[in-house]
Design a protein around this motif. Structure first.
Motif, short mmCIF file in Angstrom:
data_model
loop_
_atom_site.label_atom_id
_atom_site.label_comp_id
_atom_site.label_asym_id
_atom_site.label_seq_id
_atom_site.Cartn_x
_atom_site.Cartn_y
_atom_site.Cartn_z
N ILE A 170 31.24 41.96 45.21
CA ILE A 170 29.91 41.31 44.63
C ILE A 170 30.05 39.84 44.89
CG2 ILE A 170 28.20 40.59 42.92
CD1 ILE A 170 28.95 43.72 41.88
N ASP A 171 31.24 39.46 44.31
CA ASP A 171 31.43 37.97 44.18
C ASP A 171 32.53 37.27 45.30
OD1 ASP A 171 29.48 37.35 42.32
OD2 ASP A 171 30.88 38.23 40.92
N ARG A 192 24.82 36.31 43.60
CA ARG A 192 24.89 37.94 44.06
C ARG A 192 24.38 38.69 43.10
NH1 ARG A 192 29.60 39.53 48.15
NH2 ARG A 192 29.21 38.18 49.99
N THR A 193 23.69 39.54 43.30
CA THR A 193 23.33 40.77 42.46
C THR A 193 23.56 42.15 43.04
OG1 THR A 193 22.17 39.08 41.29
CG2 THR A 193 21.63 41.57 40.51
N SER A 240 33.38 44.40 34.04
CA SER A 240 33.72 43.02 34.11
C SER A 240 35.16 42.62 34.24
CB SER A 240 33.18 42.49 32.68
OG SER A 240 33.48 41.15 32.48
N PRO A 241 35.79 41.65 34.68
CA PRO A 241 37.11 41.43 34.63
C PRO A 241 37.49 40.76 33.40
CG PRO A 241 35.81 39.91 36.08
CD PRO A 241 34.99 41.17 35.74
N ASP A 242 36.62 40.07 32.65
CA ASP A 242 36.83 39.68 31.45
C ASP A 242 37.30 40.61 30.37
OD1 ASP A 242 36.32 36.97 32.25
OD2 ASP A 242 34.63 36.91 31.70
N ILE A 290 35.86 37.54 44.61
CA ILE A 290 36.54 37.05 43.86
C ILE A 290 37.80 37.83 43.54
CG2 ILE A 290 37.21 36.58 41.28
CD1 ILE A 290 34.20 35.66 41.16
N ARG A 343 26.34 47.95 37.55
CA ARG A 343 27.12 48.41 36.34
C ARG A 343 26.80 49.85 35.84
NH1 ARG A 343 29.62 45.92 31.76
NH2 ARG A 343 29.28 43.86 32.65
N SER A 364 41.56 41.78 39.08
CA SER A 364 41.37 42.78 40.19
C SER A 364 42.64 43.36 40.44
CB SER A 364 40.92 41.77 41.61
OG SER A 364 41.92 41.00 42.05
N GLU A 420 34.09 42.90 41.32
CA GLU A 420 34.01 41.57 41.67
C GLU A 420 34.27 41.09 42.92
OE1 GLU A 420 37.84 41.63 39.35
OE2 GLU A 420 35.78 42.60 39.17
N ARG A 421 35.02 41.77 43.59
CA ARG A 421 35.62 41.50 44.98
C ARG A 421 34.55 41.80 45.97
NH1 ARG A 421 41.14 43.44 46.91
NH2 ARG A 421 40.63 41.77 48.61
#
Length: 506
Positions: free
Chosen positions: A185-186, A459-460, A249-251, A188, A218, A193, A182-183
């Protein structure tokens, strides 16, 4: 009352400053050993660099935890801004192969430090600091001979606290293979992270082998991490914990507090952290021109008292990304006291330990968004075509002589077997297709179709053939338009914009 500093060793230096081990003495003959992280004289009055160094010192002063390096003061020595830090005798975990039980102990200690950094509420305020380290890796974890773990180098940490001076900038800091997807791609960087980075660290410590940065889609991500995780199959519970920590996924990742609890409860073979740490050799410093000299603290020097500032905003303390493998023979406290400083344009630098092929004194590097190519599979060997076996030629019969008498009855000729037809030559196998992760950033209000994938706004990451020219079909409020992009050999970012253009931005 001026204090005096007798310099003992230099622990490292970089473009903007250096770190020394020193003996601090007061007029009352009180003395103690400290690590002095200070800027070079020409940078000590640079408002951006000085502000960021003070920010880092204030942040570490607010984080009181046994697994986080302590700061004892902020001052000026010989006109140079300096941070006084605790000295740690031990070594970092660069290239370390750690027994499974000791690995779990280290992970539990680091996770406790990360949880404290995220949840700490300093005296006098009602909200936690929400510190994100952003560069957890083996070289930023120090272990002492007594088995104490210290998380060091908060030079790229992000946090919220009221007395910060430096302004937040939207740059990515960290080391490529430890950065969560996610860092990339997004952009974040939150608590999950850091958990991801600690998960990669767990795999490297237990297996003794570095983990290459996985692809950002993924499917590619999970395929690339399957092998490193399989190296922990001998310890299923440790493998399960690592797999949860490096989830895409961070979740899906556990919190730092849960990681600390699970790691501490694991029953694993091998010596524990304290027994293993007693076998390691601590790092040593190196003398320089200052060694043995005594320098007095500037009269009226800055103290560590914090002047409150009427604002609350995220803090970005910038330090460069560094190469991903480091030597075991550098100075005692290099990792712990890595020098942090930034250029006026926001380029982050700090004093970090060197690579195995470099000088053992740490160097300062420039932090830029890291773009690392996805690992390319080796091409499959193409089989050599088998030689075609030609049939033996059949000799033609000799012509019969003209008879002067009735010719003798010819003897029957031996029957030669028919030649075997040649085996078919197999077609060479096609070379495997090399694919690279490309990030598409679609502006709000647009949608696009690329390589059979429907992309919405945002972003993808898409795995596409390297070197191909890809058509992009874009739909928006003003109708449909198209463009083409040339896919490179490394990860790139393409922005699909409302001005009907496709632009490479990274």
């Amino acid at each position: 009352m001026a204090r005096r500093f007798r310099f003992l060793d230099r622990l490292g230096q970089g473009a903007f400053g250096e770190v020394h081990l020193a003996e601090l003495t007061t007029d009352e003959d009180f003395s103690q050993t400290v690590a002095v992280k200070w800027l070079h004289a020409q940078y000590s009055n640079d408002p951006e660099l000085a502000g960021r160094l003070r920010d880092e010192a204030r942040l570490l002063g607010l984080l009181q935890h046994p697994n986080i390096v302590r700061v004892s003061g902020l001052t000026r020595i010989d006109g140079r801004l300096a941070v006084l830090m605790e000295p740690i005798t031990g070594r970092d975990l660069t290239q370390a192969h750690v027994p499974p039980r000791a690995t779990a102990d280290i992970v539990a200690s680091v996770a406790d430090a990360l949880d404290a950094a995220w949840e700490t509420i300093p005296p006098g305020r009602s909200e936690p600091l929400r510190v994100v380290h952003r560069d957890i890796k083996p070289s930023n974890i120090m272990v002492t001979r007594h088995g104490l773990v210290k998380v060091m180098d908060f030079g790229v940490a992000r946090a919220t606290f009221e007395s910060r001076e430096a302004q937040t900038r939207s740059q990515q800091y960290g080391t490529a293979r430890y950065m969560a997807p996610e860092r990339w791609i997004d952009g974040i960087a939150e608590a999950p992270s850091d958990v991801f980075s600690l998960g990669i660290t767990l795999v490297e410590l237990a297996s003794g082998a570095p983990v290459a940065r996985p692809r950002l889609s993924r499917e590619g991500f999970e395929a690339d991490l399957a092998g490193p995780l399989e190296s922990l199959a001998e310890w299923p519970e440790l493998q399960s914990l690592a797999a949860d920590m490096v989830a895409f996924s961070p979740d899906d990742r556990p919190s730092a507090a849960e990681v600390g609890r699970r790691a501490a409860e694991l029953e694993l073979p091998g010596p524990g952290l304290r027994a293993w740490a007693a076998t390691i050799e601590p790092m040593t410093g190196a003398p320089d021109a200052l060694t043995g000299t005594v320098v007095a603290e500037d009269t009226g020097a800055d103290t560590f008292a914090i002047e409150p500032v009427a604002q609350t905003a995220p803090l970005t303390l910038a330090r460069p990304a560094e190469p991903e493998v480091r030597p075991r023979n550098r100075a005692v406290f290099v990792g712990l006291f890595a020098l942090v400083a930034l250029g006026a344009v926001g380029v982050a630098t700090t004093l970090m330990p060197t690579e195995p092929t470099a000088d053992p004194v740490p160097t300062t590097r420039t932090e830029v968004p890291v773009v690392v190519p996805d690992p390319e599979p080796a091409p499959a060997p193409v089989p050599e075509p088998e030689p075609v076996q030609q049939p033996e030629p059949v000799a033609a019969p000799a012509p019969a002589p003209e008879p002067s008498e009735p010719p003798p009855r010819p003897e029957p000729r031996p029957v030669r077997p028919a030649p075997t037809p040649p085996a078919p030559v197999p077609d060479p196998e096609p070379e495997p297709e090399v694919r690279v992760t490309t990030i598409f950033e679609v502006d709000p209000g647009l949608s696009a179709r690329v390589a059979g994938r429907e992309l919405g706004a945002g972003r993808t990451a898409v795995d596409v053939p390297a070197g191909d020219v890809l058509p992009v079909e874009v739909r928006g409020p003003d109708g449909t338009f198209g463009c083409s992009i040339l896919v490179g050999q490394v990860t790139e970012i393409w922005q699909i914009r409302t001005d009907r253009r496709c632009v490479k931005t990274g």
